[in-house]
Scaffold this active site. Structure first.
Site, short mmCIF file in Angstrom:
data_model
loop_
_atom_site.label_atom_id
_atom_site.label_comp_id
_atom_site.label_asym_id
_atom_site.label_seq_id
_atom_site.Cartn_x
_atom_site.Cartn_y
_atom_site.Cartn_z
N GLN A 68 0.83 -1.21 0.00
CA GLN A 68 0.00 0.00 0.00
C GLN A 68 0.87 1.26 0.00
O GLN A 68 0.61 2.19 -0.76
CB GLN A 68 -0.90 -0.02 1.24
N ILE A 69 1.90 1.27 0.82
CA ILE A 69 2.79 2.43 0.89
C ILE A 69 3.47 2.69 -0.44
O ILE A 69 3.61 3.84 -0.87
CB ILE A 69 3.83 2.23 2.01
N HIS A 70 3.86 1.63 -1.12
CA HIS A 70 4.57 1.77 -2.39
C HIS A 70 3.66 1.99 -3.58
O HIS A 70 4.14 2.20 -4.69
CB HIS A 70 5.48 0.56 -2.62
N GLU A 95 3.33 -25.29 7.92
CA GLU A 95 3.63 -25.66 9.32
C GLU A 95 2.44 -25.43 10.24
O GLU A 95 2.60 -25.06 11.39
CB GLU A 95 4.84 -24.89 9.83
N THR A 97 -1.82 -24.25 9.69
CA THR A 97 -2.54 -23.05 9.30
C THR A 97 -2.89 -22.21 10.53
O THR A 97 -2.85 -22.68 11.67
CB THR A 97 -3.85 -23.41 8.58
N GLU A 99 -5.77 -21.33 11.40
CA GLU A 99 -6.93 -21.94 12.06
C GLU A 99 -6.49 -23.05 13.02
O GLU A 99 -7.02 -23.16 14.13
CB GLU A 99 -7.92 -22.48 11.03
#
Length: 116
Positions: A68-70, A95, A97, A99
């Site tokens: 977003q910044i870029h 490794e 999720t 959840e």
């Protein structure tokens, strides 16, 4: 640069970067805590799940904010932040999720059954 000024001069950008710093430091401390518990021979699995869950999710959030910044550059495949965003998403999946980590944390708190 935006409006002939470095984007880091804008308070909104400064706040995003400061928030990323706080979150990354928090993730690092959670990881160190889990590692310390393991080194001490104490139970650490729930703390490891907390560290993995938070660290992987903040990696995605920080990478998304960097995109977003870029602005438009954030979507160019050769630009580092585009790769960071793509690579960070794997951390939420590999490794265990997010959840699964939440189930393990809830189980440690006694609010989830043993179904895994």
């Amino acid at each position: 640069m935006a409006f002939r000024r470095p984007i880091a001069d804008f308070q909104a950008i400064q706040f995003k970067i400061a928030d990323m710093r706080v979150a990354v430091d928090t993730a690092r401390l959670a990881t160190y805590r889990a590692a310390w518990l393991r080194d001490q021979g104490r139970p650490y699995k729930a703390e490891a799940s907390v560290a993995k869950l938070y660290s992987s999710e903040i990696a995605v959030t920080a990478a998304r904010e960097a995109v977003q910044i870029h602005g438009g550059y954030g979507f160019i495949e050769e630009f580092p932040v585009a790769r960071f965003y793509r690579d960070s998403k794997v951390l939420e999946i590999g490794e265990g999720t997010s959840e699964i980590q939440r189930i393990l944390i809830a189980r440690d708190l006694g609010v989830a059954g043993p179904e895994l």
